[in-house]
Design a protein around this motif. Structure first.
Motif, PDB file in Angstrom:
ATOM      1  N   LYS A 106      -9.030   5.602  -1.125  1.00 15.78           N
ATOM      2  CA  LYS A 106      -9.572   4.326  -0.635  1.00 15.78           C
ATOM      3  C   LYS A 106      -8.673   3.164  -1.077  1.00 15.78           C
ATOM      4  O   LYS A 106      -8.430   2.238  -0.296  1.00 15.78           O
ATOM      5  CB  LYS A 106     -11.004   4.114  -1.116  1.00 15.78           C
ATOM      6  N   GLN A 107      -8.162   3.221  -2.299  1.00 11.04           N
ATOM      7  CA  GLN A 107      -7.248   2.174  -2.756  1.00 11.04           C
ATOM      8  C   GLN A 107      -6.026   2.089  -1.847  1.00 11.04           C
ATOM      9  O   GLN A 107      -5.595   0.999  -1.473  1.00 11.04           O
ATOM     10  CB  GLN A 107      -6.767   2.456  -4.183  1.00 11.04           C
ATOM     11  N   ILE A 108      -5.472   3.240  -1.526  1.00  8.05           N
ATOM     12  CA  ILE A 108      -4.275   3.280  -0.676  1.00  8.05           C
ATOM     13  C   ILE A 108      -4.583   2.696   0.701  1.00  8.05           C
ATOM     14  O   ILE A 108      -3.801   1.890   1.230  1.00  8.05           O
ATOM     15  CB  ILE A 108      -3.729   4.722  -0.582  1.00  8.05           C
ATOM     16  N   GLN A 109      -5.717   3.075   1.274  1.00  8.29           N
ATOM     17  CA  GLN A 109      -6.077   2.573   2.604  1.00  8.29           C
ATOM     18  C   GLN A 109      -6.267   1.050   2.591  1.00  8.29           C
ATOM     19  O   GLN A 109      -5.800   0.353   3.493  1.00  8.29           O
ATOM     20  CB  GLN A 109      -7.332   3.279   3.131  1.00  8.29           C
ATOM     21  N   VAL A 110      -6.939   0.544   1.570  1.00  5.82           N
ATOM     22  CA  VAL A 110      -7.138  -0.905   1.457  1.00  5.82           C
ATOM     23  C   VAL A 110      -5.800  -1.603   1.252  1.00  5.82           C
ATOM     24  O   VAL A 110      -5.513  -2.629   1.882  1.00  5.82           O
ATOM     25  CB  VAL A 110      -8.126  -1.249   0.321  1.00  5.82           C
ATOM     26  N   PHE A 111      -4.955  -1.049   0.399  1.00  4.17           N
ATOM     27  CA  PHE A 111      -3.657  -1.664   0.131  1.00  4.17           C
ATOM     28  C   PHE A 111      -2.802  -1.712   1.397  1.00  4.17           C
ATOM     29  O   PHE A 111      -2.137  -2.713   1.663  1.00  4.17           O
ATOM     30  CB  PHE A 111      -2.950  -0.909  -0.997  1.00  4.17           C
ATOM     31  N   LYS A 112      -2.842  -0.676   2.206  1.00  3.01           N
ATOM     32  CA  LYS A 112      -2.108  -0.683   3.479  1.00  3.01           C
ATOM     33  C   LYS A 112      -2.579  -1.828   4.371  1.00  3.01           C
ATOM     34  O   LYS A 112      -1.773  -2.535   4.984  1.00  3.01           O
ATOM     35  CB  LYS A 112      -2.282   0.648   4.210  1.00  3.01           C
ATOM     36  N   LYS A 113      -3.891  -2.024   4.443  1.00  4.28           N
ATOM     37  CA  LYS A 113      -4.436  -3.125   5.250  1.00  4.28           C
ATOM     38  C   LYS A 113      -3.965  -4.476   4.712  1.00  4.28           C
ATOM     39  O   LYS A 113      -3.646  -5.382   5.478  1.00  4.28           O
ATOM     40  CB  LYS A 113      -5.970  -3.098   5.240  1.00  4.28           C
ATOM     41  N   ILE A 114      -3.937  -4.591   3.395  1.00  4.05           N
ATOM     42  CA  ILE A 114      -3.523  -5.850   2.770  1.00  4.05           C
ATOM     43  C   ILE A 114      -2.045  -6.122   3.035  1.00  4.05           C
ATOM     44  O   ILE A 114      -1.665  -7.259   3.326  1.00  4.05           O
ATOM     45  CB  ILE A 114      -3.851  -5.832   1.262  1.00  4.05           C
ATOM     46  N   ILE A 115      -1.212  -5.109   2.935  1.00 10.74           N
ATOM     47  CA  ILE A 115       0.216  -5.278   3.223  1.00 10.74           C
ATOM     48  C   ILE A 115       0.394  -5.758   4.661  1.00 10.74           C
ATOM     49  O   ILE A 115       1.162  -6.693   4.928  1.00 10.74           O
ATOM     50  CB  ILE A 115       1.000  -3.973   2.974  1.00 10.74           C
ATOM     51  N   GLN A 116      -0.314  -5.131   5.586  1.00 14.11           N
ATOM     52  CA  GLN A 116      -0.227  -5.536   6.998  1.00 14.11           C
ATOM     53  C   GLN A 116      -0.671  -6.987   7.175  1.00 14.11           C
ATOM     54  O   GLN A 116      -0.044  -7.752   7.916  1.00 14.11           O
ATOM     55  CB  GLN A 116      -1.079  -4.619   7.867  1.00 14.11           C
ATOM     56  N   LEU A 117      -1.751  -7.357   6.504  1.00 18.66           N
ATOM     57  CA  LEU A 117      -2.242  -8.729   6.594  1.00 18.66           C
ATOM     58  C   LEU A 117      -1.202  -9.713   6.068  1.00 18.66           C
ATOM     59  O   LEU A 117      -0.930 -10.740   6.700  1.00 18.66           O
ATOM     60  CB  LEU A 117      -3.556  -8.887   5.827  1.00 18.66           C
ATOM     61  N   ALA A 118      -0.604  -9.410   4.934  1.00 14.75           N
ATOM     62  CA  ALA A 118       0.408 -10.292   4.351  1.00 14.75           C
ATOM     63  C   ALA A 118       1.565 -10.495   5.322  1.00 14.75           C
ATOM     64  O   ALA A 118       2.073 -11.615   5.482  1.00 14.75           O
ATOM     65  CB  ALA A 118       0.914  -9.714   3.031  1.00 14.75           C
ATOM     66  N   GLN A 119       1.977  -9.432   5.978  1.00 14.48           N
ATOM     67  CA  GLN A 119       3.063  -9.549   6.936  1.00 14.48           C
ATOM     68  C   GLN A 119       2.628 -10.357   8.159  1.00 14.48           C
ATOM     69  O   GLN A 119       3.391 -11.170   8.664  1.00 14.48           O
ATOM     70  CB  GLN A 119       3.559  -8.162   7.334  1.00 14.48           C
ATOM     71  N   LYS A 120       1.403 -10.147   8.597  1.00  9.03           N
ATOM     72  CA  LYS A 120       0.887 -10.848   9.776  1.00  9.03           C
ATOM     73  C   LYS A 120       0.816 -12.355   9.537  1.00  9.03           C
ATOM     74  O   LYS A 120       1.153 -13.145  10.416  1.00  9.03           O
ATOM     75  CB  LYS A 120      -0.489 -10.303  10.149  1.00  9.03           C
ATOM     76  N   ILE A 121       0.366 -12.762   8.347  1.00  8.49           N
ATOM     77  CA  ILE A 121       0.226 -14.196   8.072  1.00  8.49           C
ATOM     78  C   ILE A 121       1.414 -14.758   7.277  1.00  8.49           C
ATOM     79  O   ILE A 121       1.407 -15.925   6.887  1.00  8.49           O
ATOM     80  CB  ILE A 121      -1.115 -14.522   7.376  1.00  8.49           C
ATOM     81  N   ASN A 122       2.422 -13.918   7.053  1.00  7.63           N
ATOM     82  CA  ASN A 122       3.671 -14.335   6.416  1.00  7.63           C
ATOM     83  C   ASN A 122       3.461 -14.926   5.015  1.00  7.63           C
ATOM     84  O   ASN A 122       3.927 -16.022   4.709  1.00  7.63           O
ATOM     85  CB  ASN A 122       4.420 -15.327   7.313  1.00  7.63           C
ATOM     86  N   LYS A 123       2.754 -14.163   4.192  1.00  8.77           N
ATOM     87  CA  LYS A 123       2.521 -14.574   2.802  1.00  8.77           C
ATOM     88  C   LYS A 123       3.031 -13.496   1.861  1.00  8.77           C
ATOM     89  O   LYS A 123       2.957 -12.310   2.152  1.00  8.77           O
ATOM     90  CB  LYS A 123       1.020 -14.781   2.535  1.00  8.77           C
ATOM     91  N   PRO A 124       3.561 -13.897   0.702  1.00 14.30           N
ATOM     92  CA  PRO A 124       3.975 -12.903  -0.295  1.00 14.30           C
ATOM     93  C   PRO A 124       2.780 -12.184  -0.905  1.00 14.30           C
ATOM     94  O   PRO A 124       1.659 -12.696  -0.888  1.00 14.30           O
ATOM     95  CB  PRO A 124       4.716 -13.725  -1.347  1.00 14.30           C
ATOM     96  N   LEU A 125       3.049 -11.011  -1.435  1.00 20.51           N
ATOM     97  CA  LEU A 125       2.048 -10.209  -2.138  1.00 20.51           C
ATOM     98  C   LEU A 125       2.259 -10.344  -3.642  1.00 20.51           C
ATOM     99  O   LEU A 125       3.397 -10.268  -4.115  1.00 20.51           O
ATOM    100  CB  LEU A 125       2.189  -8.737  -1.761  1.00 20.51           C
ATOM    101  N   ILE A 126       1.177 -10.511  -4.384  1.00 22.80           N
ATOM    102  CA  ILE A 126       1.224 -10.474  -5.842  1.00 22.80           C
ATOM    103  C   ILE A 126       0.523  -9.180  -6.232  1.00 22.80           C
ATOM    104  O   ILE A 126      -0.680  -9.035  -6.037  1.00 22.80           O
ATOM    105  CB  ILE A 126       0.554 -11.707  -6.473  1.00 22.80           C
ATOM    106  N   ILE A 127       1.316  -8.243  -6.777  1.00 21.92           N
ATOM    107  CA  ILE A 127       0.873  -6.848  -6.885  1.00 21.92           C
ATOM    108  C   ILE A 127       0.612  -6.411  -8.315  1.00 21.92           C
ATOM    109  O   ILE A 127       1.418  -6.633  -9.222  1.00 21.92           O
ATOM    110  CB  ILE A 127       1.906  -5.919  -6.226  1.00 21.92           C
ATOM    111  N   HIS A 128      -0.517  -5.742  -8.447  1.00 20.70           N
ATOM    112  CA  HIS A 128      -0.912  -5.046  -9.663  1.00 20.70           C
ATOM    113  C   HIS A 128      -0.723  -3.552  -9.369  1.00 20.70           C
ATOM    114  O   HIS A 128      -1.293  -3.037  -8.423  1.00 20.70           O
ATOM    115  CB  HIS A 128      -2.390  -5.357  -9.941  1.00 20.70           C
TER     116      HIS A 128
END
Length: 154
Positions: A106-128
């Motif tokens: 589930k973490q991996i699936q959520v993280f994939k969605k978040i990465i896609q969102l960041a790319q879509k709205i052109n924002k950097p990711l702050i990753i733990h």
């Protein structure tokens, strides 16, 4: 001039936040990026950014927080982040944490969605990323993510 790229001002009472911001300004810290980790802290992060010009918001879903939410709440929060794109400087704190839980898929699936969102709205990711570095880097490379701050890693 300095920038604090990762903090959680929402952890503190209001009077302490004012003191922290003033102390940072005196130390030549001009920008403080505070990170949300769930729906409640994301909203608090936006409130703090409205109150203090030095505070810039990053909205996110911390891996352990995300797996505790039902799918519809995750999607609602990602939509909230998308709709807040003009108010935020990054998406964070997000990523993978395999130290605190065995729930990896589930973490991996959520993280994939978040990465896609960041790319879509052109924002950097702050990753733990804790005890999940190979998986985290693999997902970022697979998505060709370029704007990344690795905040936490083993």
């Amino acid at each position: 001039m300095f920038i604090d790229v990762h903090c959680h001002l929402d952890y503190y009472p209001e009077e302490k936040i004012k003191e922290i911001v003033e102390r940072a300004k005196k130390a030549d810290v001009r920008t403080i990026i505070t990170n949300g980790v769930n729906p409640r802290t994301n909203r608090k992060t936006l409130e703090l950014a409205e109150k203090y010009p030095e505070v810039k918001p990053a909205l996110g879903l911390y891996p352990i927080e995300a797996i505790a939410l039902p799918e519809n709440e995750i999607n609602n929060e990602l939509e909230f982040i998308k709709n807040s794109k003009n108010k935020i400087v990054a998406i964070g704190e997000v990523g993978l944490d395999f130290k605190e839980t065995e729930e990896k898929e589930k973490q991996i699936q959520v993280f994939k969605k978040i990465i896609q969102l960041a790319q879509k709205i052109n924002k950097p990711l702050i990753i733990h990323s804790r005890k999940a570095e190979a998986e985290c880097i693999s997902l970022l490379e697979e998505a060709k993510a370029k704007k990344v701050v690795m905040h936490c890693f083993s």
